[in-house]
Write a protein that holds these residues in place. Sequence first.
Motif, PDB file in Angstrom:
ATOM      1  N   THR A 119      38.752  36.112  39.006  1.00  0.00           N
ATOM      2  CA  THR A 119      39.976  36.198  39.674  1.00  0.00           C
ATOM      3  C   THR A 119      40.522  37.816  39.823  1.00  0.00           C
ATOM      4  OG1 THR A 119      40.693  34.182  38.583  1.00  0.00           O
ATOM      5  CG2 THR A 119      42.579  35.745  39.271  1.00  0.00           C
ATOM      6  N   ARG A 120      40.041  38.501  38.658  1.00  0.00           N
ATOM      7  CA  ARG A 120      40.414  39.848  39.028  1.00  0.00           C
ATOM      8  C   ARG A 120      39.590  40.594  40.004  1.00  0.00           C
ATOM      9  NH1 ARG A 120      40.634  40.027  33.263  1.00  0.00           N
ATOM     10  NH2 ARG A 120      38.246  40.636  33.140  1.00  0.00           N
ATOM     11  N   ALA A 121      38.456  40.112  40.230  1.00  0.00           N
ATOM     12  CA  ALA A 121      37.596  40.802  41.146  1.00  0.00           C
ATOM     13  C   ALA A 121      37.920  40.416  42.615  1.00  0.00           C
ATOM     14  CB  ALA A 121      36.062  40.583  41.063  1.00  0.00           C
ATOM     15  N   THR A 122      38.311  39.073  42.849  1.00  0.00           N
ATOM     16  CA  THR A 122      38.614  38.400  44.272  1.00  0.00           C
ATOM     17  C   THR A 122      39.994  37.933  44.277  1.00  0.00           C
ATOM     18  OG1 THR A 122      38.152  36.203  43.456  1.00  0.00           O
ATOM     19  CG2 THR A 122      35.988  37.582  43.909  1.00  0.00           C
ATOM     20  N   GLY A 123      40.690  37.758  43.470  1.00  0.00           N
ATOM     21  CA  GLY A 123      42.017  37.109  43.675  1.00  0.00           C
ATOM     22  C   GLY A 123      42.025  35.771  43.745  1.00  0.00           C
ATOM     23  N   ALA A 124      40.755  35.083  43.825  1.00  0.00           N
ATOM     24  CA  ALA A 124      40.819  33.608  43.724  1.00  0.00           C
ATOM     25  C   ALA A 124      41.261  33.240  42.482  1.00  0.00           C
ATOM     26  CB  ALA A 124      39.410  33.254  44.293  1.00  0.00           C
ATOM     27  N   LYS A 125      42.010  31.962  42.353  1.00  0.00           N
ATOM     28  CA  LYS A 125      42.297  31.166  41.314  1.00  0.00           C
ATOM     29  C   LYS A 125      41.424  30.067  40.929  1.00  0.00           C
ATOM     30  CE  LYS A 125      46.324  33.278  41.023  1.00  0.00           C
ATOM     31  NZ  LYS A 125      46.289  34.640  40.371  1.00  0.00           N
ATOM     32  N   PRO A 126      41.139  29.846  39.656  1.00  0.00           N
ATOM     33  CA  PRO A 126      40.260  28.760  39.462  1.00  0.00           C
ATOM     34  C   PRO A 126      40.859  27.432  39.692  1.00  0.00           C
ATOM     35  CG  PRO A 126      40.998  29.837  37.518  1.00  0.00           C
ATOM     36  CD  PRO A 126      41.508  30.598  38.433  1.00  0.00           C
ATOM     37  N   ARG A 127      40.046  26.372  40.168  1.00  0.00           N
ATOM     38  CA  ARG A 127      40.487  25.166  40.352  1.00  0.00           C
ATOM     39  C   ARG A 127      41.879  25.075  41.380  1.00  0.00           C
ATOM     40  NH1 ARG A 127      38.064  25.688  35.903  1.00  0.00           N
ATOM     41  NH2 ARG A 127      39.683  26.376  34.604  1.00  0.00           N
ATOM     42  N   ALA A 128      42.010  25.947  42.028  1.00  0.00           N
ATOM     43  CA  ALA A 128      43.003  26.095  43.167  1.00  0.00           C
ATOM     44  C   ALA A 128      42.473  25.373  44.439  1.00  0.00           C
ATOM     45  CB  ALA A 128      43.590  27.395  43.341  1.00  0.00           C
ATOM     46  N   ARG A 129      42.652  24.230  44.505  1.00  0.00           N
ATOM     47  CA  ARG A 129      42.185  23.566  45.652  1.00  0.00           C
ATOM     48  C   ARG A 129      42.985  22.581  46.134  1.00  0.00           C
ATOM     49  NH1 ARG A 129      38.187  23.261  41.709  1.00  0.00           N
ATOM     50  NH2 ARG A 129      38.213  21.187  40.598  1.00  0.00           N
TER      51      ARG A 129
END
Length: 178
Positions: free
Chosen positions: A155-165
């Motif tokens: 998340t820190r590296a990409t901004g993506a959130k886990p299981r955010a789908r």
Amino acid sequence: MVHWACDTWGDERTPWIGAGLIRSFREHHEAPRAMLDHDWIEVNGQPAAAASAAFGLLALPTAQDWLAERAFLAAFAWTLLVVASLANQLHQWSHAPAPPLWVKALQRAGLLLSAERHRRHHRAPHTSDYCITSGWLNRALDAAGFWRALERAVTRATGAKPRARPEPLWSGPRGARR
């Protein structure tokens, strides 16, 4: 790592891997025993193809020369590929009501993933117990918070959130075994 990544990031629409790899992991959570309806090629084809490509790369003279002075790394890489190529089969046996006797013996000894050990992963929200080969590493990785730390790093590296789908595209076949 692959199991954790497919359960945590992306969805069935993720380019390159969504329709095949991620989708199969998500379907498996909906109908865990459905994999028992698949033949050997369906269960083992993708990992065998990936392992074959990796084996081919490791067999190249340049790779062999580099690994020649790194015996531990070479043994680790070859062993990892062998185990990874068998992962889906070992996983399927953890769902089988009557695996082969020799498999059952190895499951009891803790060398292969047993149904009892794997059951924890199949409880929603599917955020632990990702090892589908032996299962012995699950307790240590989960207790250490390894997966959550890895998620925070991504998340820190990409901004993506886990299981955010969005909701899964797959609703499961009628009559699929659970």
